[in-house]
Write an enzyme that holds these catalytic residues in place. Sequence first.
Site, short mmCIF file in Angstrom:
data_model
loop_
_atom_site.label_atom_id
_atom_site.label_comp_id
_atom_site.label_asym_id
_atom_site.label_seq_id
_atom_site.Cartn_x
_atom_site.Cartn_y
_atom_site.Cartn_z
N HIS A 285 -13.34 2.23 0.47
CA HIS A 285 -13.27 1.13 1.45
C HIS A 285 -13.89 -0.15 0.86
CE1 HIS A 285 -13.54 4.34 4.88
NE2 HIS A 285 -12.26 4.06 4.63
N ASP B 26 -9.27 11.11 17.49
CA ASP B 26 -9.19 9.71 17.88
C ASP B 26 -10.34 9.38 18.84
OD1 ASP B 26 -8.50 7.30 19.28
OD2 ASP B 26 -6.46 7.54 18.50
N MET B 27 -11.14 8.41 18.45
CA MET B 27 -12.34 8.08 19.23
C MET B 27 -12.01 7.68 20.66
SD MET B 27 -15.50 8.03 19.42
CE MET B 27 -16.24 8.28 17.84
N ARG C 235 -12.79 14.64 8.82
CA ARG C 235 -13.61 15.04 7.67
C ARG C 235 -15.03 15.35 8.11
NH1 ARG C 235 -11.91 9.94 4.61
NH2 ARG C 235 -9.76 10.39 4.03
N HIS D 109 -17.92 0.55 8.06
CA HIS D 109 -16.46 0.59 8.22
C HIS D 109 -16.17 1.90 8.96
CE1 HIS D 109 -12.17 0.08 6.74
NE2 HIS D 109 -12.20 1.34 7.15
N ASN E 267 0.88 -1.18 0.00
CA ASN E 267 0.00 0.00 0.00
C ASN E 267 0.92 1.22 0.00
OD1 ASN E 267 -1.82 2.02 0.44
ND2 ASN E 267 -2.74 1.12 2.29
N GLY F 136 -11.06 0.26 12.88
CA GLY F 136 -10.53 0.63 14.21
C GLY F 136 -11.59 0.94 15.25
N VAL F 137 -12.51 1.84 14.93
CA VAL F 137 -13.54 2.22 15.91
C VAL F 137 -14.63 1.14 15.97
CG1 VAL F 137 -15.15 4.03 16.60
CG2 VAL F 137 -13.11 4.66 15.33
N ARG G 296 -2.67 -2.04 -3.34
CA ARG G 296 -3.93 -1.32 -3.10
C ARG G 296 -3.92 -0.06 -3.95
NH1 ARG G 296 -5.21 3.09 1.20
NH2 ARG G 296 -7.42 3.29 0.84
N GLU H 16 -8.17 -6.03 4.77
CA GLU H 16 -8.10 -5.64 3.36
C GLU H 16 -6.89 -6.27 2.67
OE1 GLU H 16 -8.85 -1.85 5.30
OE2 GLU H 16 -9.41 -1.09 3.34
N GLY I 234 -13.49 3.74 10.92
CA GLY I 234 -12.10 3.91 11.34
C GLY I 234 -11.79 5.38 11.30
N ASN I 235 -10.55 5.72 11.00
CA ASN I 235 -10.20 7.13 10.81
C ASN I 235 -11.08 7.75 9.74
OD1 ASN I 235 -8.58 8.99 11.97
ND2 ASN I 235 -6.72 7.82 11.49
N LYS J 260 3.45 0.66 3.01
CA LYS J 260 3.18 -0.43 3.96
C LYS J 260 3.25 -1.75 3.21
CE LYS J 260 -0.02 2.33 6.61
NZ LYS J 260 -1.38 2.74 6.37
P1 AMP Z 1 -8.45 2.57 11.22
O1 AMP Z 1 -8.56 3.77 10.33
O2 AMP Z 1 -9.40 1.48 10.89
O3 AMP Z 1 -7.04 2.08 11.42
O4 AMP Z 1 -8.92 3.09 12.66
C1 AMP Z 1 -8.13 3.93 13.43
C2 AMP Z 1 -8.96 4.56 14.52
O5 AMP Z 1 -9.56 3.56 15.35
C3 AMP Z 1 -8.14 5.40 15.51
O6 AMP Z 1 -7.96 6.70 15.05
C4 AMP Z 1 -9.00 5.37 16.74
O7 AMP Z 1 -9.84 6.51 16.71
C5 AMP Z 1 -9.87 4.16 16.60
N1 AMP Z 1 -9.70 3.18 17.67
C6 AMP Z 1 -8.74 2.25 17.82
N2 AMP Z 1 -8.94 1.56 18.98
C7 AMP Z 1 -10.04 2.08 19.56
C8 AMP Z 1 -10.77 1.81 20.79
N3 AMP Z 1 -10.39 0.86 21.63
N4 AMP Z 1 -11.85 2.58 21.06
C9 AMP Z 1 -12.24 3.54 20.20
N5 AMP Z 1 -11.61 3.84 19.05
C10 AMP Z 1 -10.52 3.12 18.73
#
Ligand code: AMP
Length: 410
Positions: free
Chosen positions: A180, A283-284, A241, A208, A7, A331-332, A91, A385, A210-211, A14
């Site tokens: 995605h 970041d959640m 965003r 999905h 990627n 991630g979230v 990717r 992915e 995540g970020n 990566k």
């Molecule tokens: P991704 O883009 O799928 O890699 O997701 C990354 C995001 O997942 C990070 O910026 C976090 O906001 C979120 N994340 C990771 N672990 C947790 C958790 N335990 N609780 C809430 N959010 C999380």
Amino acid sequence: MNILVINAGSSSLKYQLYDMKTETAIATGRVERIGMDSSILTHEVAHQPEVREVSEILDHTTAVKKVLDMLTHRKFGVLRNISDIQAVGHRVVHGGESFSESVLVDAKVKLEIRRLFDLAPLHNPAHMMGIAAVEENLPHVPQAVVFDTAFHQSMPPTSYLYAIPTVLYRKHKIRRYGFHGTSHDYVSQRAAEYLGKPLEQLKLITCHIGNGASCTAILHGKSFDTSMGMTPLEGLMMGTRSGDLDPAVVPYTINKEELTLNEVNSMLNKHSGLIAISGVSSDMREIVEAMNDGNDNAKLAFDMYTYRIRKYIGAYIAAMDGADAIIFTAGVGENSDVLRKAVCERLTFFGVQLDEAKNAIRSPEPRKITTDDSAVSVLVVPTNEELLIARDTYRLVLTKLVGQGVETEG
Ligand code: AMP
């Protein structure tokens, strides 16, 4: 067969090396700060300490060379020789309308990806650098490209067209593409396996989160609608965003704040979403922590974020006239039971009955977090992915070899 999945970003790369006999990643890593001082290569092999190497990596070709050196390193490597890599899968973010599935790289494919630079100016040029870098280092190894947009090419025009003059679609291909796709595709397949039903008989909503974040309505195995649009800015509220907003906000803000178009674009992509509303973080984890400490802005950001996911789920249940399962991933979505609870506890009208004990369990395996009598199942399915990229690459290369009459051992 060993497949290297890449990627490539503009200053990063990566990688994951897959052994396709077992479908396991035998090494993973990343190169960061390509073209800057002190580039960093981080390399990981299961059950071994992470290796970090700082050096000058001026371009993607050198980055790929460093990765290959690491993969064949006497001490840290996992391969005897680079000839043990039989194929490379990349990717690629944007495949426009040209690609509705993964393909092997050839001159025509490269030309087409270049033609799509306008639609993904930050991503596609970087992916092309990755492809060229592999060509230089491994000239005889077949490469495949797997597009984030390809899965969504099945959407009907009612989902993908914007209600603007059609000349813009005809001339410039301005439409919804969705992103995605590899993740939505992968988790829907896993969900069908988990539910023990053919994908072709299911109505699924994949979230999905995540970020970046997007929801997809998957009708009988095909993407029917998705929340991201011509770019990944549309749809759900995200880390930085804005997601959906009235397009009239753009000219109005330009006038009132005396900003340029580029500045507003950057505001909507990089300084909006969770970070803008909470003032805390994108970041959640940090949003939830601040919310628990009584920060009202963090609570508002969390409530807006979860409310919008719920709205899309409601819209997609209506779009497909029902849903068998809702799937959380990324991630979230995979890690935040608080978020899943906030989204699901107001879906009772549709018959969603969350099981809080199951929701609290963490596991790398797909799992159901609703009660047995819930009319709609909610699942948590970890995404992968890279594995889907490796699988597509493997399938394409194998098909080509079989077509050439070459015997393969798998
Ligand atoms: P991704 O883009 O799928 O890699 O997701 C990354 C995001 O997942 C990070 O910026 C976090 O906001 C979120 N994340 C990771 N672990 C947790 C958790 N335990 N609780 C809430 N959010 C999380």
